[in-house]
Design an enzyme around this catalytic site. Structure first.
Site: not given
Length: 103
Positions: A63-65
Site C-alpha cells: 500500500h501507499c498513499r
C-alpha cells in the site's frame, strides 16, 4: 491476483491476522501515519528483493498513499517472479476515509 479493498484490509488488521504487509511510501509519510506495515519506499524496493525472495509464493499486500506507487510496486514484484501481490485500492487515504465514515 486481485487487488485488496480497504474494507478487507481493515477486517484482517482488526482480527490481528499476520500477513506480509509492505508500505512503499517515504519515511516521512510513514512516520506521520502508518498501518503497521513494513516500510520499504518504492525506490528502495529493488534493494530488498533478496530479503523478500522467500515470500515469492506467499501473499504480499502493498500500500501507499493513494494506490499509485503500490501499483508500481505490485508490477515490479510480479515482474520479478512474485506470484501473489495485492495492491490496496485507494491506499491509506481511502483507508482513513472509510474509518471516518464508520465513525
Amino acid at each position: 491476483m486481485a487487488d485488496i479493498t480497504v474494507q478487507e484490509l481493515k477486517e484482517r488488521l482488526d482480527k490481528g491476522e499476520k500477513f506480509n504487509f509492505i508500505d512503499v511510501r517515504e519515511e516521512y509519510e510513514y512516520e506521520a501515519d502508518n498501518l503497521g506495515a513494513q516500510l520499504i519506499p518504492l525506490g528502495e524496493l529493488p534493494d530488498h528483493l533478496d530479503e523478500l525472495e522467500p515470500l515469492k509464493d506467499e501473499e504480499i499486500v502493498v500500500h501507499c498513499r493513494s494506490g499509485a506507487r503500490s501499483g508500481k510496486a505490485q508490477q515490479f514484484l510480479e515482474a520479478n517472479g512474485f506470484n501473489n501481490v495485492r495492491n490496496v485500492t485507494g491506499g491509506i487515504l481511502a483507508y482513513r476515509e472509510m474509518e471516518e465514515q464508520e465513525g
